[in-house]
Design an enzyme around this catalytic site. Structure first.
Site, short mmCIF file in Angstrom:
data_model
loop_
_atom_site.label_atom_id
_atom_site.label_comp_id
_atom_site.label_asym_id
_atom_site.label_seq_id
_atom_site.Cartn_x
_atom_site.Cartn_y
_atom_site.Cartn_z
N ASP A 61 12.31 -32.56 -24.49
CA ASP A 61 11.31 -32.01 -23.56
C ASP A 61 11.21 -30.52 -23.85
O ASP A 61 11.59 -30.09 -24.94
CB ASP A 61 11.66 -32.32 -22.09
CG ASP A 61 10.41 -32.36 -21.21
OD1 ASP A 61 9.62 -31.40 -21.26
OD2 ASP A 61 10.21 -33.34 -20.48
N HIS A 108 9.30 -30.51 -26.72
CA HIS A 108 7.89 -30.32 -26.39
C HIS A 108 7.42 -28.89 -26.61
O HIS A 108 6.32 -28.54 -26.21
CB HIS A 108 7.62 -30.73 -24.94
CG HIS A 108 7.81 -32.20 -24.69
ND1 HIS A 108 7.70 -32.77 -23.45
CD2 HIS A 108 8.10 -33.22 -25.55
CE1 HIS A 108 7.92 -34.09 -23.54
NE2 HIS A 108 8.18 -34.37 -24.80
N ARG A 141 3.12 -23.47 -25.63
CA ARG A 141 2.11 -23.94 -24.68
C ARG A 141 2.19 -23.26 -23.32
O ARG A 141 3.25 -22.80 -22.89
CB ARG A 141 2.15 -25.46 -24.51
CG ARG A 141 3.34 -26.01 -23.80
CD ARG A 141 3.10 -27.50 -23.48
NE ARG A 141 4.33 -28.15 -23.06
CZ ARG A 141 4.37 -29.42 -22.64
NH1 ARG A 141 3.27 -30.14 -22.57
NH2 ARG A 141 5.51 -29.95 -22.27
N LYS A 182 0.85 -24.19 -19.41
CA LYS A 182 0.25 -25.25 -18.59
C LYS A 182 0.01 -24.74 -17.18
O LYS A 182 0.95 -24.40 -16.47
CB LYS A 182 1.23 -26.44 -18.44
CG LYS A 182 1.72 -27.03 -19.73
CD LYS A 182 2.73 -28.16 -19.47
CE LYS A 182 4.16 -27.70 -19.32
NZ LYS A 182 5.15 -28.78 -19.22
#
Ligand SMILES: *[C@@H]1O[C@H](CO)[C@@H](O)[C@H](O)[C@H]1NC(C)=O
Ligand SMILES: *[C@@H]1O[C@H](CO)[C@@H](O)[C@H](O)[C@H]1NC(C)=O
Ligand SMILES: *[C@@H]1O[C@H](CO)[C@@H](O)[C@H](O)[C@H]1NC(C)=O
Ligand SMILES: *[C@@H]1O[C@H](CO)[C@@H](O)[C@H](O)[C@H]1NC(C)=O
Ligand SMILES: *[C@@H]1O[C@H](CO)[C@@H](O)[C@H](O)[C@H]1NC(C)=O
Length: 365
Positions: free
Chosen positions: A206, A228, A261, A263
């Protein structure tokens, strides 16, 4: 202490001033702070300033509770620390206090025994899995360094309500979890200030780092494999939804779903500002090299960005490398993004995204 002072009265004031700090630093406020069982930690930690956790098996369903330590306490993990099996929320280890040092002795390992819980469902179902390590309310230049961690059942280090905390040279190896050890985030940061994570070596499934809220946070010299990517967020829907002044520097992300990333949660409010990603190398990224989205929902982003969590003052600099053949290089889905500076972004392989929306000037998709 009492014995020591008596001795010193005879030795003279000059010797006393020179000798006292050395002996206190290596010896603690009482002897016998080497623990092999959890029960002794609970009953004796209040009288220790130098704690050794020695080859301990923590009983099932109990926390190795190192909270409220004396200011300046050092905790050293030696040998193998492991944990009995029970379905519960954890944490397996919890540490709090001021100016605390947590470190690992040579050859030590802290083994979360994750395989007993891993069922491919992480924190979304199946067995209830204990969180691994609460670094909550660790303040005043506390430091966690050189820990060698294996097989966390689910999330690894939860950093919450901490201030001026450094985590240096931490290895987490959950590679044995392959497709079963879901949601094994390495570092989750919330409601914290002045956090530095340096030289982390992470093999997980993750986020390598996930910052939900907080300010003045640096992640540098990290190696992230199998997970991730290095993330801000998800931001929105919690008590604190502000992320500011974050630096992600000199790190590598390999064999992961995403490189970097951000989010923002769909229809939530909050703010992400002053984030810099600089000198990040990507390799074999399966989904997105860079992904910044304002439509996030756990498991299923909506595809329609909302503007309640603006992402401003973002710098992406020298982010280079390659993504897998069916991945997208950069995906940006924004309803409120501004003042971004991108330079030296060069991602090869895969394809360009056809879904980008609301890309602010400065960035490119
Ligand atoms: C603690 O201090 C005592 C007496 O000063 C010394 O004999 C002992 O070796 C010390 N123990 C450690 C772990 O430093
Ligand atoms: C282990 O430590 C926890 C937390 O301090 C405590 O609640 C529990 O009673 C301890 N277990 C034993 C067997 O003493
Ligand atoms: C954290 O560090 C900052 C900057 O050095 C300092 O101003 C602040 O007082 C520190 N806070 C704590 C709780 O140590
Ligand atoms: C941090 O801790 C507070 C207090 O326990 C909790 O309400 C909050 O949800 C936590 N935040 C994160 C991001 O984990
Ligand atoms: C734009 O972002 C930079 C840093 O990324 C910041 O220094 C500057 O103040 C921002 N400008 C505006 C107009 O917000």
């Amino acid at each position: 202490m009492v014995k020591f002072n008596t001795l010193m009265l005879g030795a003279g004031a000059a010797t006393m001033a020179a000798a006292a700090p050395t002996i206190l630093a290596s010896n603690g406020t009482s002897s016998g702070c080497t623990f092999t069982d959890n029960a002794s930690v609970a009953s004796k930690k209040a009288s220790c300033s130098n704690i050794v956790i020695s080859s301990m098996t923590v009983p099932a369903g109990e926390t190795l509770d190192l909270t409220d330590l004396n200011d300046g306490t050092t905790v050293t993990f030696e040998g193998t620390t492991t944990f009995g099996y029970k379905e519960w929320e954890g944490p397996l280890i919890s540490v709090s206090g001021n100016s605390i040092t947590v470190k690992g002795g040579s050859g030590h390992v802290i083994n979360g025994n994750g395989a007993k819980w891993w069922d491919g469902e992480g924190s979304n179902g199946g067995k209830t899995k204990p969180k691994f390590f609460y670094a909550h309310s660790l303040k005043k230049n506390s430091k966690i360094s050189g820990l060698n961690v294996k097989n966390t059942p689910v999330q690894g280090f939860s950093i919450n309500s901490s201030e001026n905390l450094t985590l240096d040279g931490i290895t987490i190896d959950n590679s044995a979890g392959a497709d079963q050890g879901h949601n094994t985030d390495a570092f989750d940061v919330g409601e914290s200030t002045g956090i530095t994570i340096s030289g982390a070596k992470i093999y997980n499934q993750d986020d390598c780092l996930a910052i939900n809220s907080g300010t003045d946070i640096t992640f540098t010299g990290g190696y992230c494999s199998g997970g991730h990517g290095i993330s801000i967020g998800s931001v929105g829907g919690r008590d604190d939804n502000t992320v500011s002044n974050v630096k992600i520097l000199n790190s590598k992300v390999v064999d992961s779903d995403n490189g970097i990333r951000i989010k923002a949660v769909s229809d939530a409010t909050g703010k992400v500002s002053g984030v810099t990603y600089s000198s990040i190398t990507l390799s074999n990224i399966a989904k997105y090299g860079i992904v910044i989205e304002q439509d996030y929902e756990n498991g299923s982003p909506t595809g329609t960005p909302t503007d309640g969590v603006p992402i401003t003052d973002l710098t992406v600099k020298n982010v280079k490398g390659s993504v897998a053949s069916d991945a997208e290089q950069v995906y940006i889905l924004c309803a409120s993004c501004s003042n971004w500076t991108w330079s030296g972004v060069s991602i090869t392989g895969g394809e360009k995204s056809s879904k980008c929306e609301g890309v602010p000037s400065g960035a490119s998709c």
